[in-house]
Design a protein around this motif. Structure first.
Motif, PDB file in Angstrom:
ATOM      1  N   GLU A 181       4.800  -6.060  -1.900  1.00  0.00           N
ATOM      2  CA  GLU A 181       3.546  -5.382  -1.620  1.00  0.00           C
ATOM      3  C   GLU A 181       2.411  -6.141  -2.290  1.00  0.00           C
ATOM      4  N   LYS A 182       1.193  -5.918  -1.804  1.00  0.00           N
ATOM      5  CA  LYS A 182       0.020  -6.570  -2.389  1.00  0.00           C
ATOM      6  C   LYS A 182      -1.100  -5.539  -2.507  1.00  0.00           C
ATOM      7  N   ALA A 183      -1.935  -5.764  -3.490  1.00  0.00           N
ATOM      8  CA  ALA A 183      -3.079  -4.878  -3.697  1.00  0.00           C
ATOM      9  C   ALA A 183      -4.319  -5.720  -3.941  1.00  0.00           C
ATOM     10  N   GLN A 184      -5.447  -5.225  -3.455  1.00  0.00           N
ATOM     11  CA  GLN A 184      -6.724  -5.920  -3.578  1.00  0.00           C
ATOM     12  C   GLN A 184      -7.733  -4.974  -4.196  1.00  0.00           C
ATOM     13  N   SER A 185      -8.669  -5.545  -4.929  1.00  0.00           N
ATOM     14  CA  SER A 185      -9.655  -4.691  -5.596  1.00  0.00           C
ATOM     15  C   SER A 185     -10.959  -5.440  -5.777  1.00  0.00           C
ATOM     16  N   LEU A 230     -14.191  -0.473  -8.300  1.00  0.00           N
ATOM     17  CA  LEU A 230     -15.019   0.151  -7.265  1.00  0.00           C
ATOM     18  C   LEU A 230     -14.294   0.298  -5.927  1.00  0.00           C
ATOM     19  N   GLY A 231     -13.331  -0.554  -5.681  1.00  0.00           N
ATOM     20  CA  GLY A 231     -12.608  -0.494  -4.413  1.00  0.00           C
ATOM     21  C   GLY A 231     -11.197  -0.992  -4.575  1.00  0.00           C
ATOM     22  N   PHE A 232     -10.242  -0.327  -3.894  1.00  0.00           N
ATOM     23  CA  PHE A 232      -8.827  -0.673  -4.049  1.00  0.00           C
ATOM     24  C   PHE A 232      -8.115  -0.442  -2.722  1.00  0.00           C
ATOM     25  N   HIS A 233      -7.175  -1.339  -2.417  1.00  0.00           N
ATOM     26  CA  HIS A 233      -6.374  -1.210  -1.195  1.00  0.00           C
ATOM     27  C   HIS A 233      -5.017  -1.860  -1.438  1.00  0.00           C
ATOM     28  N   ALA A 234      -3.974  -1.277  -0.864  1.00  0.00           N
ATOM     29  CA  ALA A 234      -2.625  -1.827  -0.996  1.00  0.00           C
ATOM     30  C   ALA A 234      -1.926  -1.819   0.360  1.00  0.00           C
ATOM     31  N   TYR A 235      -1.044  -2.798   0.547  1.00  0.00           N
ATOM     32  CA  TYR A 235      -0.239  -2.829   1.769  1.00  0.00           C
ATOM     33  C   TYR A 235       1.138  -3.390   1.450  1.00  0.00           C
ATOM     34  N   ARG A 236       2.093  -3.083   2.323  1.00  0.00           N
ATOM     35  CA  ARG A 236       3.453  -3.577   2.150  1.00  0.00           C
ATOM     36  C   ARG A 236       3.812  -4.529   3.285  1.00  0.00           C
ATOM     37  N   GLN A 237       4.718  -5.417   3.003  1.00  0.00           N
ATOM     38  CA  GLN A 237       5.171  -6.376   3.998  1.00  0.00           C
ATOM     39  C   GLN A 237       6.183  -5.719   4.921  1.00  0.00           C
ATOM     40  N   ILE A 238       5.900  -5.783   6.226  1.00  0.00           N
ATOM     41  CA  ILE A 238       6.833  -5.287   7.231  1.00  0.00           C
ATOM     42  C   ILE A 238       7.715  -6.420   7.737  1.00  0.00           C
ATOM     43  N   ALA A 239       7.115  -7.578   7.950  1.00  0.00           N
ATOM     44  CA  ALA A 239       7.857  -8.770   8.379  1.00  0.00           C
ATOM     45  C   ALA A 239       7.228  -9.991   7.736  1.00  0.00           C
ATOM     46  N   ALA A 280       3.610 -11.604   7.898  1.00  0.00           N
ATOM     47  CA  ALA A 280       3.341 -11.704   9.328  1.00  0.00           C
ATOM     48  C   ALA A 280       2.895 -10.348   9.865  1.00  0.00           C
ATOM     49  N   ILE A 281       3.513  -9.279   9.352  1.00  0.00           N
ATOM     50  CA  ILE A 281       3.133  -7.907   9.714  1.00  0.00           C
ATOM     51  C   ILE A 281       3.032  -7.119   8.416  1.00  0.00           C
ATOM     52  N   LYS A 282       1.979  -6.334   8.272  1.00  0.00           N
ATOM     53  CA  LYS A 282       1.781  -5.546   7.060  1.00  0.00           C
ATOM     54  C   LYS A 282       1.323  -4.144   7.422  1.00  0.00           C
ATOM     55  N   GLU A 283       1.504  -3.225   6.485  1.00  0.00           N
ATOM     56  CA  GLU A 283       1.101  -1.836   6.709  1.00  0.00           C
ATOM     57  C   GLU A 283       0.497  -1.265   5.434  1.00  0.00           C
ATOM     58  N   SER A 284      -0.643  -0.617   5.563  1.00  0.00           N
ATOM     59  CA  SER A 284      -1.337  -0.076   4.395  1.00  0.00           C
ATOM     60  C   SER A 284      -0.545   1.075   3.789  1.00  0.00           C
ATOM     61  N   VAL A 285      -0.619   1.185   2.456  1.00  0.00           N
ATOM     62  CA  VAL A 285       0.110   2.223   1.718  1.00  0.00           C
ATOM     63  C   VAL A 285      -0.795   2.790   0.620  1.00  0.00           C
ATOM     64  N   SER A 286      -0.463   3.968   0.148  1.00  0.00           N
ATOM     65  CA  SER A 286      -1.149   4.561  -0.997  1.00  0.00           C
ATOM     66  C   SER A 286      -0.299   4.305  -2.238  1.00  0.00           C
ATOM     67  N   ARG A 287      -0.884   3.666  -3.252  1.00  0.00           N
ATOM     68  CA  ARG A 287      -0.126   3.277  -4.438  1.00  0.00           C
ATOM     69  C   ARG A 287      -0.924   3.579  -5.712  1.00  0.00           C
ATOM     70  N   PRO A 288      -0.951   4.824  -6.144  1.00  0.00           N
ATOM     71  CA  PRO A 288      -1.678   5.163  -7.372  1.00  0.00           C
ATOM     72  C   PRO A 288      -1.176   4.405  -8.597  1.00  0.00           C
ATOM     73  N   ALA A 289       0.141   4.149  -8.672  1.00  0.00           N
ATOM     74  CA  ALA A 289       0.685   3.453  -9.848  1.00  0.00           C
ATOM     75  C   ALA A 289       0.188   2.012  -9.914  1.00  0.00           C
ATOM     76  N   ILE A 290       0.135   1.337  -8.773  1.00  0.00           N
ATOM     77  CA  ILE A 290      -0.385  -0.033  -8.758  1.00  0.00           C
ATOM     78  C   ILE A 290      -1.871  -0.024  -9.056  1.00  0.00           C
ATOM     79  N   ARG A 291      -2.576   0.945  -8.501  1.00  0.00           N
ATOM     80  CA  ARG A 291      -4.011   1.061  -8.771  1.00  0.00           C
ATOM     81  C   ARG A 291      -4.262   1.175 -10.278  1.00  0.00           C
TER      82      ARG A 291
END
Length: 429
Positions: free
Chosen positions: A204-208, A216-225, A233-244
């Motif tokens: 998974e990856k997170a950006q801020s 001020l801003g946070f987003h996370a996604y996981r690798q699908i493929a 190649a394919i990713k899907e957004s997720v909610s990750r309070p612990a990573i945040r």
């Protein structure tokens, strides 16, 4: 003060990376005037209707001083509102921030903070200092130390490297011997080398985006493929309070200013995320954009000296893909022409894992010029699937750092030499 909601003139620091290319799309959709500089005349950004002008520049890898002088001359000759470092140019600009910020908006932390997370060894030490979770990690300086301290299976990494360069998966003695040969042949033991236990789990990856240490801003996604080289190649957004919470702690400790991204493993046998890498920039921000938060726009506002209100949480479950990465990944896994044609069909029809997914790197419907690199990549792979590795290496070019360029930028006399050298004079004999 400039209003970030109005059209801005934005100078993007490179046009070769997927991250830079996606940022350009977001900037263009917002109506900003975008110009790009890059050492490659055929970089991805050349194939975008959103780029108003391309500037050919010296390579960061072999001539960081020349690149900085080029940027300074460009800023002296015309007005730009924001300089947006989308890749490793941020290392150079953080070092020379005092020379740049009087002329242009730029959101970067202090150089010491940037260095602390740019190095994999430095980031690992920071995680230990803050008590944040990471896989068991050993930092070594020689082949003997690596051989004596390694446990199978492990991931071996050079302290400097991006886009999966300098990474070996070591599952047995044969893998270790190959890694040792590569490390010794390339002289990588001149720097630090990390050995981390290989953890089974989801990448998974997170950006801020931070403003003076405040998230001020946070987003996370996981690798699908996976694509080629382990990229998404394919990713899907997720909610990750612990990573945040981990990212917020890192940014607050370093007084971070600007963009910060982390790579994470979510172990199969634990709910605790393990941080494995850090990038002091936004990495492929289009999934966040499609999920309802514009981190690029937020970064522009911070670059202009504003203190925006924190963004709301992004939507989970939003799927995006990079068709070029998917095709390169398929070919690199010994895919045949038939496999590639089937993958093209699934992408075009939105079937299988692509159902409900949006293209993020080459959005042809929004930017028709982006069809050119996608079509060229597809044609080359259909002609010869084994060429995938060579095509992927094209992204590891002169716009990136290596040990030599890092040493030049870090040297005590780097900025002094720039100030005393005559125009056109080289530092090297």
């Amino acid at each position: 003060m400039v209003d970030a909601k109005k059209q801005l003139k934005v100078l993007v620091s490179e046009g070769s990376s997927t991250s830079g290319r996606e940022a350009i799309t977001i900037l263009g959709l917002a109506g900003h005037h975008v110009e790009v500089f890059d050492p490659s005349r055929w970089c991805l950004a050349r194939y975008s209707r959103f780029v108003r002008k391309y500037h050919h520049c010296p390579p960061l890898r072999s001539d960081p001083a020349g690149l900085l002088r080029f940027v300074e001359r460009l800023l002296a000759s015309q007005h730009f509102d924001v300089l947006l470092p989308t890749h490793e140019q941020g290392f150079l600009f953080a070092r020379a921030a005092a020379r740049l910020t009087p002329r242009i908006g730029l959101a970067l932390p202090e150089f010491a903070s940037y260095r602390a997370v740019h190095s994999k060894a430095g980031f690992s030490r920071l995680l230990d200092q803050l008590g944040l979770p990471q896989p068991p990690t050993r930092i070594v300086n020689s082949a003997e130390e690596l051989r004596d301290g390694l446990r199978f299976p492990s991931v071996v990494k050079t302290s400097v490297g991006t886009a999966s360069r300098g990474v070996w998966f070591v599952r047995d003695a044969n893998d270790l011997n190959r890694a040792l040969y590569d490390l010794e042949s390339s002289g990588d033991f001149a720097g630090e080398v990390l050995a981390q236990d290989l953890i089974t789990g989801t990448v998974e990856k997170a950006q801020s985006v931070f403003c003076c240490g405040k998230l001020l801003g946070f987003h996370a996604y996981r690798q699908i493929a996976a694509g080629i080289g382990g990229g998404e190649a394919i990713k899907e957004s997720v909610s990750r309070p612990a990573i945040r919470a981990c990212v917020e702690a890192i940014g607050a400790h370093l007084g971070w200013h600007g963009a910060l991204s982390v790579d994470v493993i979510m172990p199969l046998d634990s709910a605790t995320p393990l941080l494995i890498d850090c990038n002091p920039r936004l990495v492929e921000p289009m999934n966040a954009y499609q999920s309802g938060i514009d981190l690029v726009g937020l970064l522009l506002r911070v670059s202009l000296g504003q203190t925006p209100a924190p963004l709301a949480e992004s939507r989970a479950g939003v799927r995006t893909h990079l068709a070029m990465q998917a095709l390169l990944g398929s070919a690199s896994r010994d895919g045949t022409r038939r496999d590639l044609i089937r993958e093209c069909g699934r992408i075009a029809a939105g079937e299988g894992l692509y159902r409900g997914s949006t293209e993020e790197l080459t959005p042809v419907r929004l930017d028709w010029l982006s069809a050119v690199p996608l079509a060229m990549t597809t044609a080359l792979l259909l002609a010869s699937p084994p060429i995938a590795s060579s095509l992927a290496r094209g992204g590891f070019g002169a716009h990136l750092l290596d040990r030599g360029s890092i040493a030049k930028i870090e040297s005590e006399d780097f900025l002094h030499d720039l100030s005393t050298r005559r125009p056109g004079e080289s530092r090297d004999p």
